[in-house]
Structures are given as structure tokens and as C-alpha cells.
Scaffold this motif. Structure first.
Motif, PDB file in Angstrom:
ATOM      1  N   LEU A 110       0.710  -1.362  -0.085  1.00 46.01           N
ATOM      2  CA  LEU A 110       0.013   0.267  -0.311  1.00 46.01           C
ATOM      3  C   LEU A 110       0.895   0.981  -0.008  1.00 46.01           C
ATOM      4  O   LEU A 110       1.561   1.463  -0.102  1.00 46.01           O
ATOM      5  N   PRO A 111       0.427   2.051  -0.807  1.00 51.16           N
ATOM      6  CA  PRO A 111       0.428   4.035  -0.258  1.00 51.16           C
ATOM      7  C   PRO A 111       1.507   4.198   1.050  1.00 51.16           C
ATOM      8  O   PRO A 111       0.295   3.456   1.482  1.00 51.16           O
ATOM      9  N   GLY A 112       2.459   4.844   1.249  1.00 54.03           N
ATOM     10  CA  GLY A 112       2.614   5.306   2.888  1.00 54.03           C
ATOM     11  C   GLY A 112       1.215   6.428   2.991  1.00 54.03           C
ATOM     12  O   GLY A 112       0.868   6.291   4.390  1.00 54.03           O
ATOM     13  N   SER A 113       0.784   7.257   2.556  1.00 49.06           N
ATOM     14  CA  SER A 113      -0.043   8.045   3.021  1.00 49.06           C
ATOM     15  C   SER A 113      -1.247   7.662   2.470  1.00 49.06           C
ATOM     16  O   SER A 113      -2.846   8.150   1.662  1.00 49.06           O
ATOM     17  N   ILE A 114      -2.166   7.287   3.422  1.00 46.64           N
ATOM     18  CA  ILE A 114      -3.487   6.308   3.169  1.00 46.64           C
ATOM     19  C   ILE A 114      -4.127   6.339   4.717  1.00 46.64           C
ATOM     20  O   ILE A 114      -2.434   5.956   5.466  1.00 46.64           O
ATOM     21  N   CYS A 115      -5.033   5.945   5.372  1.00 40.81           N
ATOM     22  CA  CYS A 115      -5.486   6.397   6.220  1.00 40.81           C
ATOM     23  C   CYS A 115      -5.304   4.799   7.188  1.00 40.81           C
ATOM     24  O   CYS A 115      -4.401   3.734   7.141  1.00 40.81           O
ATOM     25  N   PRO A 116      -4.613   5.488   8.832  1.00 44.12           N
ATOM     26  CA  PRO A 116      -3.796   4.050   9.815  1.00 44.12           C
ATOM     27  C   PRO A 116      -4.785   3.300   9.649  1.00 44.12           C
ATOM     28  O   PRO A 116      -4.308   2.012  10.360  1.00 44.12           O
ATOM     29  N   LEU A 117      -5.864   2.996   9.939  1.00 41.44           N
ATOM     30  CA  LEU A 117      -7.399   2.100  10.200  1.00 41.44           C
ATOM     31  C   LEU A 117      -7.170   1.171   8.616  1.00 41.44           C
ATOM     32  O   LEU A 117      -6.987   0.159   9.526  1.00 41.44           O
ATOM     33  N   ILE A 118      -6.532   1.562   8.140  1.00 37.00           N
ATOM     34  CA  ILE A 118      -6.659   0.306   6.542  1.00 37.00           C
ATOM     35  C   ILE A 118      -5.870   0.286   6.544  1.00 37.00           C
ATOM     36  O   ILE A 118      -4.916  -1.543   6.450  1.00 37.00           O
ATOM     37  N   LYS A 119      -4.233   0.970   6.826  1.00 26.88           N
ATOM     38  CA  LYS A 119      -2.688   0.176   7.015  1.00 26.88           C
ATOM     39  C   LYS A 119      -2.986  -0.579   8.301  1.00 26.88           C
ATOM     40  O   LYS A 119      -2.182  -2.242   8.161  1.00 26.88           O
ATOM     41  N   SER A 120      -3.458  -0.478   9.221  1.00 27.54           N
ATOM     42  CA  SER A 120      -3.342  -1.297  10.371  1.00 27.54           C
ATOM     43  C   SER A 120      -4.381  -2.647  10.193  1.00 27.54           C
ATOM     44  O   SER A 120      -3.590  -3.616  10.730  1.00 27.54           O
ATOM     45  N   PHE A 121      -5.448  -2.656   9.503  1.00 29.22           N
ATOM     46  CA  PHE A 121      -6.363  -4.533   9.270  1.00 29.22           C
ATOM     47  C   PHE A 121      -5.089  -5.022   8.156  1.00 29.22           C
ATOM     48  O   PHE A 121      -5.495  -6.452   8.767  1.00 29.22           O
ATOM     49  N   MET A 122      -4.784  -3.940   7.290  1.00 30.40           N
ATOM     50  CA  MET A 122      -3.697  -5.369   6.444  1.00 30.40           C
ATOM     51  C   MET A 122      -2.863  -5.252   7.122  1.00 30.40           C
ATOM     52  O   MET A 122      -1.983  -6.232   6.540  1.00 30.40           O
ATOM     53  N   GLY A 123      -2.473  -4.444   8.141  1.00 28.98           N
ATOM     54  CA  GLY A 123      -1.433  -5.557   8.568  1.00 28.98           C
ATOM     55  C   GLY A 123      -1.328  -6.612   9.746  1.00 28.98           C
ATOM     56  O   GLY A 123      -0.738  -7.221   9.773  1.00 28.98           O
ATOM     57  N   PHE A 124      -2.117  -6.618  10.175  1.00 28.41           N
ATOM     58  CA  PHE A 124      -3.062  -7.580  11.115  1.00 28.41           C
ATOM     59  C   PHE A 124      -2.817  -8.805   9.968  1.00 28.41           C
ATOM     60  O   PHE A 124      -2.179  -9.486  10.512  1.00 28.41           O
ATOM     61  N   LYS A 125      -3.027  -8.277   8.847  1.00 29.84           N
ATOM     62  CA  LYS A 125      -3.060  -9.968   7.929  1.00 29.84           C
ATOM     63  C   LYS A 125      -2.145 -10.356   7.724  1.00 29.84           C
ATOM     64  O   LYS A 125      -1.769 -11.618   7.416  1.00 29.84           O
ATOM     65  N   LEU A 126      -1.201  -9.247   7.151  1.00 29.82           N
ATOM     66  CA  LEU A 126      -0.065  -9.591   6.524  1.00 29.82           C
ATOM     67  C   LEU A 126       1.190  -9.940   8.274  1.00 29.82           C
ATOM     68  O   LEU A 126       1.728 -11.213   7.392  1.00 29.82           O
ATOM     69  N   THR A 127       1.031 -10.241   8.743  1.00 29.01           N
ATOM     70  CA  THR A 127       2.229 -10.292  10.216  1.00 29.01           C
ATOM     71  C   THR A 127       1.410 -11.631  11.278  1.00 29.01           C
ATOM     72  O   THR A 127       2.118 -11.925  11.416  1.00 29.01           O
TER      73      THR A 127
END
Ligand code: BJ8
Length: 432
Positions: A110-127
Motif C-alpha cells: 500500500l502507499p504510505g499516505s493512507i489512513c492508519p485504520l486501513i494500514k492497521s487491518f492490512m498489517g494485521f493480516k500480513l503479519t
């Protein structure tokens, strides 16, 4: 955690080392934010227990459900009708997304400049550190903001995803589209669980979820009292837990708490003195464990009395009518109820500002804090409109923009303290 759940986590495919690090990060924060509060109601004990067991007991319950052939459906938005999941014999879980997770891996997809909530759920899935996520047989996305709707395409590479098209306006043709989306979701849920939704099962699910909402409304109503019988932080925690706890047990525990709070109200006993400033928080959802802003506000002589949030009143203020005869009739009522939600993704969205004006009066609020996550265009832009309406009603507003890090805590504290100071002066000036 009371029991050793490692075997269960391993079976779920969690990255155990990364998961250990996540669990170690949570307890000190919780102790500092929650357990240090004065005058906490005794009935908060249950909710502390739920947090202590966040990856334990509830996950075990989900695994038992799955072992009996049941399905688990994960969601990220209060537009997904949990009544339908329940009526089809499934369990609906709100996936939290309130903490920064796996930033390095996320930035690869994902690009760096997007909402932390979206990054968070992607992060939970990827990790692979969230046992709720790893328990899901299906994840339901929605076309609310641009970021979410595009990320669900990527998420579908990792987990089965069903996307509901949430309209961007609320005209009759939008309502018709949304109704058809709810019907499609019902069909997809039946297909997943292998259970037919009947008028009876749907009516029962509507009643049960309404009961949960009524319990939360009872709690919200008690916070209109001065002094407020419970802190905003504790109330937010309960609203966050509402998204994933067992519905009937949660409802009973909220009622137990309310009984205690009613006794407090009768004795005029509050969590803070009756002179404490009364604040409403509005904006983007505060997903567990995002307690930063609430903690900063309540570290002062102030108490948050209501949350105009999806982790707050937007989640429970509207009920579904319980009297429908057929599945079609009840499904239509469900669709109608959900479309009343005043999310900033709609244009125009006048209901949200109107709600805030009403809430400010009902809850005798001194001021409102608009808290938006960075890069959330819908809420950041709508904040200007909200400000204009509130100004017209003489309701002070502070707009803040933040993320999941602690780097801005000092700066936020300064701004919040100054706002509260201004409210105190305003109160003094208005006294005869
Ligand atoms: S109904 S508020 S839960 S969409 S914060 S991901 S909007 S860029 S979460 Fe929401 Fe449903 Fe609306 Fe409620 Fe996008 Fe904004 Fe991020 Fe957001």
C-alpha cells in the motif's frame, strides 16, 4: 492470560513471536489508561477480564463454534448487518484495526499516505498476529471511503472477501440499491453457513442485537447525569468490546453495570466532580486499543459524556423494527435502519451535524472534540461543515487530526488543555 492458548494460536497459523510482542505491548498501556482511574464502577471488572483475555477466551469460543461447523464473519464497518450473520447461525466479529501493525510489510502493498485504520487491518493480516482475523471464514468489506474499497481488492488475495456496495447518497434509488446489497449479503451468508435464514431466525437475531443496543442506550442515557457516573474511557471500551463479544453475555454485563451506575446517580456519585467539563467526541472510529485522545481529555478535569462515533452512538442509537412477518419484510427493515447511519462518506450528510447539536443539549456538553485520523478525507473535510453548524449554535469545537503513534501526544495535549481552559473561562463568564 489465565490459560495457555499457544496451541490454539499455533493451529490458527499465527506468527507466535510477533504475537508475543503484540501482547506484551498491550498490558502496560491498559494499566496506565484504565486501571489507574479513580472511582471506577466495580462492574468494569468483566470488561477488564475481556481485555485480559482478548486473544484467549473469546477466540476459544470462536474455535468451538467452528468445530461445530459454524462460521465466523469479520467486518470493518457498522454498515454490515450483524443480524443477518446471526440469523444464518454465524458469528459476526468487528475486526479492530486500532493500532499500527507491520508497517514495513504494509508499505510493500500500500502507499504510505493512507489512513492508519486501513494500514492497521492490512498489517494485521500480513503479519498474522490477529486470531480474530485468522478465525474468519469470510471478511466483509464495503464501498464507503476510497481507501477501503480499493484495499479490499488487495485483501482478497489473502482471505475471502465479500464487498457490499454502500451508496454515497441517500435518495430513494440509493436506498433501493442498498436494499438489494443487503439481500445479496443474506444470500452470501446463507451460502457460507449452509443455513437458511427464516423469518423466525431473523426476527430472533433482530431482537437479540436490539437488546444489545438497548443496553448500550441505557448506559448512554446514564451519562446524561451530572456528575457523570462513568468515564468516557470506560464507556468507549465497552463500545469497542460490543463489536466482538458474545451478544447475550455482553448485554447482561452492560445491564449489570447500568444497575450499579443507577445507584451511583441516586447518590450523586460521579467518576469526577460535578464541575468537571463535559465533552463530546466525534469523528472517525476509535477502534480498540486506540484510547489516546480519550485519555488525554480525561487526564484533565473533564469527562467525555458521549461518542458520536461508529464505536459509539452511531453503532447503537437506531434499532430495527421487530414486528416484520416475512424474511423479505425484516430484511427491508434492516436495510432501512442501517442506511440511517450518518457516516461522512455520504454526501451530503447533514444528519451528523444535526445529531451533534441535539447531543450537545441532551448531554449538557461544554464543547465537542472532532477527532479524525490522518488521510481520512471524508471526516477531515466534513469537519469544516460541522464547525460551521456548531458555530451557529454557539457550541465550541476543537478539530484534531492524529494517527496511531504516540509521537503527537505532547502537541495534542497542549491543544486539548488549551481548549478545555477556554471552556472553563466560558463557563465562568456565563455564570450570573
Ligand atoms: S460507517 S466511519 S465504520 S466507513 S477513517 S477507513 S472512512 S479513511 S472507518 Fe467507518 Fe463505516 Fe463510515 Fe463508520 Fe476510510 Fe476514514 Fe480511514 Fe474510515
Amino acid at each position: 492470560m489465565a490459560n495457555d492458548y499457544r496451541e490454539m494460536w499455533k493451529k490458527l497459523g499465527l506468527d507466535l513471536e510477533a504475537h508475543d510482542r503484540l501482547l506484551q505491548a498491550l498490558p502496560p498501556t491498559y494499566g496506565e489508561v484504565y486501571l489507574n482511574q479513580e472511582n471506577r464502577p466495580a462492574a468494569m471488572e468483566y470488561f477488564d477480564f475481556v481485555v485480559a483475555e482478548i486473544h484467549g477466551q473469546r477466540i476459544q469460543e470462536l474455535q468451538e463454534h467452528k468445530a461445530r461447523g459454524g462460521k465466523v464473519i469479520g467486518t470493518f464497518c457498522v454498515f454490515v448487518p450483524e443480524e443477518i450473520v446471526r440469523a444464518a447461525g454465524g458469528i459476526c466479529i468487528g475486526l479492530c484495526s486500532g493500532i499500527e501493525m507491520g508497517a514495513g510489510l504494509v508499505e510493500k502493498v500500500l502507499p504510505g499516505s493512507i489512513c492508519p485504520l486501513i494500514k492497521s487491518f492490512m498489517g494485521f493480516k500480513l503479519t498474522r498476529v490477529c486470531p480474530y482475523f485468522e478465525s474468519c471464514d469470510l471478511v466483509v468489506g464495503e464501498t464507503t471511503c476510497d481507501g477501503k474499497k480499493k484495499v479490499f481488492e488487495i485483501l482478497s488475495d489473502y482471505v475471502p472477501v465479500h464487498v457490499m456496495e454502500v451508496p454515497q447518497m441517500k435518495r430513494d434509488k440509493d436506498a433501493a440499491l442498498w436494499h438489494s446489497e443487503v439481500q445479496d449479503f443474506l444470500a452470501r451468508t446463507e451460502e457460507l453457513t449452509g443455513q437458511k435464514v427464516t423469518a423466525e431466525s431473523l426476527r430472533r437475531a433482530v431482537r437479540e442485537v436490539n437488546e444489545k443496543r438497548r443496553a448500550l442506550l441505557r448506559l448512554a442515557g446514564l451519562r446524561k447525569n451530572n456528575p457523570a457516573p462513568i468515564s468516557g474511557k470506560d464507556s468507549l471500551l465497552i463500545e469497542q468490546i460490543a463489536m466482538y463479544d458474545d451478544v447475550e453475555r455482553f448485554t447482561a454485563k452492560v445491564h449489570e453495570l447500568c444497575a450499579e451506575l443507577e445507584a451511583r446517580v441516586a447518590q450523586k456519585k460521579g467518576v469526577k466532580s460535578k464541575d468537571a467539563l463535559r465533552i463530546i467526541v466525534t469523528g472517525t472510529p476509535l477502534a480498540i486499543p486506540n484510547w489516546k485522545v480519550m485519555h488525554l481529555i480525561e487526564s484533565n478535569d473533564a469527562v467525555v459524556v458521549a461518542e458520536e462515533l461508529c464505536t459509539g452512538l452511531r453503532y447503537f442509537k437506531n434499532l430495527v423494527p421487530e414486528e416484520g412477518e416475512s424474511t423479505a419484510e425484516i430484511t427491508a427493515s434492516i436495510a432501512k435502519r442501517y442506511l440511517q447511519t450518518n457516516c461522512a462518506c455520504f454526501t451530503p450528510n447533514p444528519g451528523r451535524a444535526e445529531d451533534l447539536v441535539t447531543l450537545a443539549k441532551e448531554y449538557m456538553a461544554d464543547g465537542i472534540i472532532h477527532c479524525s485520523l490522518v488521510f481520512c478525507d471524508p471526516y477531515l473535510i466534513e469537519a469544516g461543515r460541522i464547525e460551521k453548524v456548531l458555530e451557529g449554535h454557539g457550541i465550541p469545537l476543537l478539530k484534531i487530526e492524529t494517527d496511531y503513534g504516540q509521537g503527537d501526544a505532547g502537541q495534542l495535549k497542549t491543544r486539548i488543555d488549551a481548549f478545555l481552559e477556554m471552556l472553563k473561562e466560558k463557563r465562568k463568564a456565563s455564570r450570573p
